[in-house]
Design a protein around this motif. Structure first.
Motif, PDB file in Angstrom:
ATOM      1  N   PRO A  95       2.107 -18.421   4.622  1.00 38.65           N
ATOM      2  CA  PRO A  95       0.698 -18.025   4.984  1.00 38.65           C
ATOM      3  C   PRO A  95       0.439 -18.734   6.337  1.00 38.65           C
ATOM      4  N   SER A  96      -0.649 -18.141   6.947  1.00 38.14           N
ATOM      5  CA  SER A  96      -1.189 -18.351   8.396  1.00 38.14           C
ATOM      6  C   SER A  96      -2.306 -19.526   7.849  1.00 38.14           C
ATOM      7  N   VAL A  97      -2.702 -19.538   6.865  1.00 35.57           N
ATOM      8  CA  VAL A  97      -3.821 -20.677   6.550  1.00 35.57           C
ATOM      9  C   VAL A  97      -3.459 -20.798   4.973  1.00 35.57           C
ATOM     10  N   PRO A  98      -2.940 -22.444   4.831  1.00 31.03           N
ATOM     11  CA  PRO A  98      -2.652 -22.831   3.512  1.00 31.03           C
ATOM     12  C   PRO A  98      -3.852 -22.879   2.473  1.00 31.03           C
ATOM     13  N   ALA A  99      -3.633 -22.624   1.289  1.00 31.66           N
ATOM     14  CA  ALA A  99      -4.718 -22.505   0.413  1.00 31.66           C
ATOM     15  C   ALA A  99      -4.471 -23.299  -0.735  1.00 31.66           C
ATOM     16  N   LEU A 100      -5.651 -23.727  -1.518  1.00 27.35           N
ATOM     17  CA  LEU A 100      -5.162 -24.476  -2.668  1.00 27.35           C
ATOM     18  C   LEU A 100      -4.837 -23.562  -3.975  1.00 27.35           C
ATOM     19  N   PRO A 101      -4.334 -24.003  -4.885  1.00 30.68           N
ATOM     20  CA  PRO A 101      -3.963 -23.489  -6.099  1.00 30.68           C
ATOM     21  C   PRO A 101      -5.246 -22.925  -6.756  1.00 30.68           C
ATOM     22  N   LEU A 102      -5.064 -21.830  -7.541  1.00 31.98           N
ATOM     23  CA  LEU A 102      -6.187 -21.238  -8.352  1.00 31.98           C
ATOM     24  C   LEU A 102      -6.563 -22.445  -9.519  1.00 31.98           C
ATOM     25  N   GLY A 103      -7.770 -22.421  -9.580  1.00 29.67           N
ATOM     26  CA  GLY A 103      -8.210 -23.302 -10.932  1.00 29.67           C
ATOM     27  C   GLY A 103      -8.553 -25.095 -10.156  1.00 29.67           C
ATOM     28  N   MET A 104      -8.153 -25.110  -8.831  1.00 25.44           N
ATOM     29  CA  MET A 104      -8.334 -26.487  -8.283  1.00 25.44           C
ATOM     30  C   MET A 104      -9.462 -26.591  -7.472  1.00 25.44           C
ATOM     31  N   ASP A 105     -10.769 -26.777  -8.205  1.00 21.55           N
ATOM     32  CA  ASP A 105     -11.948 -26.650  -7.801  1.00 21.55           C
ATOM     33  C   ASP A 105     -12.350 -27.828  -6.950  1.00 21.55           C
ATOM     34  N   LEU A 106     -11.823 -27.868  -5.806  1.00 21.00           N
ATOM     35  CA  LEU A 106     -12.152 -29.025  -4.944  1.00 21.00           C
ATOM     36  C   LEU A 106     -12.733 -28.534  -3.636  1.00 21.00           C
ATOM     37  N   ARG A 162      -7.355 -15.411   2.519  1.00 18.70           N
ATOM     38  CA  ARG A 162      -7.280 -14.720   3.645  1.00 18.70           C
ATOM     39  C   ARG A 162      -5.755 -14.019   3.505  1.00 18.70           C
ATOM     40  N   SER A 163      -5.345 -12.762   3.574  1.00 19.74           N
ATOM     41  CA  SER A 163      -4.053 -12.156   3.555  1.00 19.74           C
ATOM     42  C   SER A 163      -3.431 -12.119   4.680  1.00 19.74           C
ATOM     43  N   ASP A 164      -2.268 -12.079   4.415  1.00 21.61           N
ATOM     44  CA  ASP A 164      -1.259 -11.986   5.589  1.00 21.61           C
ATOM     45  C   ASP A 164      -0.603 -10.657   5.425  1.00 21.61           C
ATOM     46  N   GLU A 165      -0.087  -9.968   6.481  1.00 25.49           N
ATOM     47  CA  GLU A 165       0.687  -8.938   6.418  1.00 25.49           C
ATOM     48  C   GLU A 165       2.053  -8.806   7.307  1.00 25.49           C
ATOM     49  N   PRO A 219       0.848  -1.258  -0.018  1.00 24.65           N
ATOM     50  CA  PRO A 219       0.053  -0.020   0.144  1.00 24.65           C
ATOM     51  C   PRO A 219       0.944   1.287  -0.089  1.00 24.65           C
ATOM     52  N   PRO A 220       0.325   2.454  -0.575  1.00 23.62           N
ATOM     53  CA  PRO A 220       1.129   3.392  -0.637  1.00 23.62           C
ATOM     54  C   PRO A 220       1.215   4.165   0.696  1.00 23.62           C
ATOM     55  N   GLY A 221       2.322   4.781   1.236  1.00 22.31           N
ATOM     56  CA  GLY A 221       2.706   5.336   2.390  1.00 22.31           C
ATOM     57  C   GLY A 221       2.586   4.563   3.566  1.00 22.31           C
ATOM     58  N   SER A 222       2.751   3.056   3.573  1.00 26.69           N
ATOM     59  CA  SER A 222       2.486   2.119   4.499  1.00 26.69           C
ATOM     60  C   SER A 222       3.633   1.266   4.365  1.00 26.69           C
ATOM     61  N   ALA A 223       4.593   1.057   5.285  1.00 20.93           N
ATOM     62  CA  ALA A 223       5.831   0.261   5.387  1.00 20.93           C
ATOM     63  C   ALA A 223       5.504  -1.227   5.453  1.00 20.93           C
ATOM     64  N   THR A 224       4.436  -1.890   4.979  1.00 22.04           N
ATOM     65  CA  THR A 224       3.818  -3.039   5.055  1.00 22.04           C
ATOM     66  C   THR A 224       3.734  -3.856   3.618  1.00 22.04           C
ATOM     67  N   VAL A 225       3.484  -4.990   3.463  1.00 18.17           N
ATOM     68  CA  VAL A 225       3.355  -5.776   2.416  1.00 18.17           C
ATOM     69  C   VAL A 225       2.231  -6.785   2.733  1.00 18.17           C
ATOM     70  N   ARG A 226       1.309  -7.169   1.978  1.00 15.12           N
ATOM     71  CA  ARG A 226       0.311  -7.991   2.130  1.00 15.12           C
ATOM     72  C   ARG A 226       0.483  -9.116   1.061  1.00 15.12           C
ATOM     73  N   LEU A 227       0.097 -10.361   1.403  1.00 15.77           N
ATOM     74  CA  LEU A 227       0.067 -11.579   0.689  1.00 15.77           C
ATOM     75  C   LEU A 227      -1.144 -12.377   0.677  1.00 15.77           C
ATOM     76  N   VAL A 228      -1.245 -12.825  -0.496  1.00 17.72           N
ATOM     77  CA  VAL A 228      -2.495 -13.989  -0.676  1.00 17.72           C
ATOM     78  C   VAL A 228      -1.538 -14.920  -1.414  1.00 17.72           C
ATOM     79  N   ASN A 229      -1.630 -16.187  -0.780  1.00 13.35           N
ATOM     80  CA  ASN A 229      -0.808 -17.389  -1.279  1.00 13.35           C
ATOM     81  C   ASN A 229      -1.673 -18.421  -1.415  1.00 13.35           C
ATOM     82  N   ARG A 230      -1.710 -18.799  -2.864  1.00 17.43           N
ATOM     83  CA  ARG A 230      -2.474 -19.934  -3.505  1.00 17.43           C
ATOM     84  C   ARG A 230      -1.595 -21.281  -3.694  1.00 17.43           C
ATOM     85  N   GLY A 231      -1.188 -21.801  -2.786  1.00 13.35           N
ATOM     86  CA  GLY A 231      -0.140 -22.933  -3.002  1.00 13.35           C
ATOM     87  C   GLY A 231       1.087 -22.922  -3.792  1.00 13.35           C
ATOM     88  N   HIS A 232       1.480 -21.625  -3.404  1.00 11.88           N
ATOM     89  CA  HIS A 232       2.865 -21.412  -4.398  1.00 11.88           C
ATOM     90  C   HIS A 232       3.957 -21.206  -3.270  1.00 11.88           C
TER      91      HIS A 232
END
Length: 409
Positions: free
Chosen positions: A294-305, A311-314, A264-277
């Motif tokens: 990531p705090s909560v593992p997630a499935l890759p994109l397109g894996m409709d299971l 959930r983003s982490d910062e 984000p602009p003006g913020s010394a942070t980074v947010r991430l959403v990790n989809r099995g990467h």
């Protein structure tokens, strides 16, 4: 000196000359494998001819070395240039004629048939050489087209975006391969600098098409979605539409691992959403390193299971820190003993002037680790927050036909 000894002397003397005539100098020969393999293939036709001459001079009269002379031009055809193939065929033919003249049997039926056989093999070698050359030219043209398409789909981002320093690399597993499924993109949006690094399962034009879908959807969603989670869901829907257009993608064949980031602009942070990467790393100015798991593992994109909310982490990203995201071509690169490359362990404690220097050192280190034997494509993206007081680099770009210079940050 007897007739046999004299014949052996003439044959041995001619063998060296024929060897030099066949070998010649490198003139565009197409040879496979490493240095040792290339050297062996380059020597093989001459070795066959010399071996045939020696065999014929030492073996009883009812034995023949003609198969060796037939094999020499046929082996040269797919690997050597046309001129070297011609020289090899001529050397084989002259060797057979010289042998039969030396033993006085050149006019007998069997020697004549042997000479015709070698001549036929030499002509056939020229035909094979022409076919291989045309195929290589077509393959080279296809590679150029593939590289152009890949660069159009995956353009290199600017060196500075939204006040951040950016560097990206795409390293193909093979030097002559350009079509793959790794991707990266960076966008300056109202919500900050957003980026994506992903890996499409599979290769070829189908993977490039999917890369184009993901990057197009990301650029649109990054501008419109208020949250990083919303961007991830837009990519999911874009893949679903693509699957419908292709009459359904196999869930185990069409998935994409991806990590999305937002600074984000003006913020010394980074947010991430990790989809099995593979987990990105954050390198600090003092050499400290964080693995952004990531705090909560997630499935890759397109894996409709199933359906799970993103959930983003910062994390804190102070001045001088650099975010490094990569595909599994980096983390799964192996050395000769099968040991995986560990980017966190290799980079911890090291300090780099900027993202570009980081990626240069990283790619060199991976080549050193693997001995140049990578088996998967590798996409790297580094985004750095300039240290306080660091001067901003500016690039001057000449606009052809305008008569002025444009300065880009």
């Amino acid at each position: 000196m007897g007739l046999a000894e004299e014949r052996r002397g003439r044959v041995a003397g001619s063998a060296g000359g024929l060897s030099r005539a066949v070998l010649g100098s490198p003139d565009g020969a197409v040879t496979p494998g490493g240095r040792g393999t290339r050297r062996f293939v380059r020597l093989l036709p001459a070795l066959l001819i010399v071996g045939g001459l020696l065999f014929d001079s030492l073996a009883p009269p009812n034995f023949t070395a003609v198969p060796l002379f037939v094999a020499a031009p046929l082996i040269a055809a797919p690997f050597f240039s046309r001129s070297r193939t011609v020289r090899t065929g001529i050397a084989s033919l002259l060797s057979v004629i010289a042998m039969r003249l030396s033993d006085g049997t050149s006019t007998q039926v069997v020697p004549v048939i042997e000479t015709i056989t070698v001549l036929t093999a030499a002509v056939l070698a020229l035909v094979i050489n022409g076919v291989v050359r045309r195929s290589n030219e077509q393959l080279a043209s296809a590679r150029v087209i593939a590289e152009t398409a890949m660069r159009a789909v995956l353009p290199t981002p600017a060196e500075r975006i939204g006040g951040l320093q950016v560097a990206a690399r795409y390293e193909a597993a093979q030097a002559d391969e350009f079509v793959g499924g790794d991707l990266f993109a960076v966008a300056d949006t109202p919500y900050g600098v957003r980026l994506v690094v992903g890996d499409v399962r599979g290769k070829g034009l189908g993977a490039v098409e999917t890369v184009a879908v993901i990057i197009g959807a990301f650029r649109e969603a990054a501008e419109q979605e208020r949250s990083l989670e919303g961007v991830a869901q837009r990519l999911e829907r874009a893949l679903a539409r693509e699957g419908t257009r292709r009459y359904g993608l196999d869930a185990m064949e069409g998935f994409i691992t991806a990590v999305l980031a937002e600074i984000p602009p003006g913020s010394a942070t980074v947010r991430l959403v990790n989809r099995g990467h593979p987990e990105p790393v954050l390198l600090h100015a003092d050499g400290a390193l964080e693995v952004l798991a990531p705090s909560v593992p997630a499935l890759p994109l397109g894996m409709d299971l199933g359906v799970w909310p993103d959930r983003s982490d910062e994390w804190a990203m102070p001045a001088g820190a650099t975010l490094l995201a990569f595909t599994d071509g980096l983390s799964e690169a192996r050395d000769a003993n099968g040991v995986f490359y560990d980017p966190a362990a290799r980079l911890r404690g090291r300090i780099f002037p900027g993202p570009e220097e980081l990626l240069s050192a990283l790619t060199d280190d991976v080549r050193l680790h693997t001995g140049g034997r990578t088996t998967d494509d590798m996409a790297l993206l580094a985004v750095g927050r300039p240290a306080e007081g660091q001067p901003e680099r500016r690039t001057t770009v000449k606009i052809v036909g305008r008569g002025d210079d444009t300065v880009r940050n």
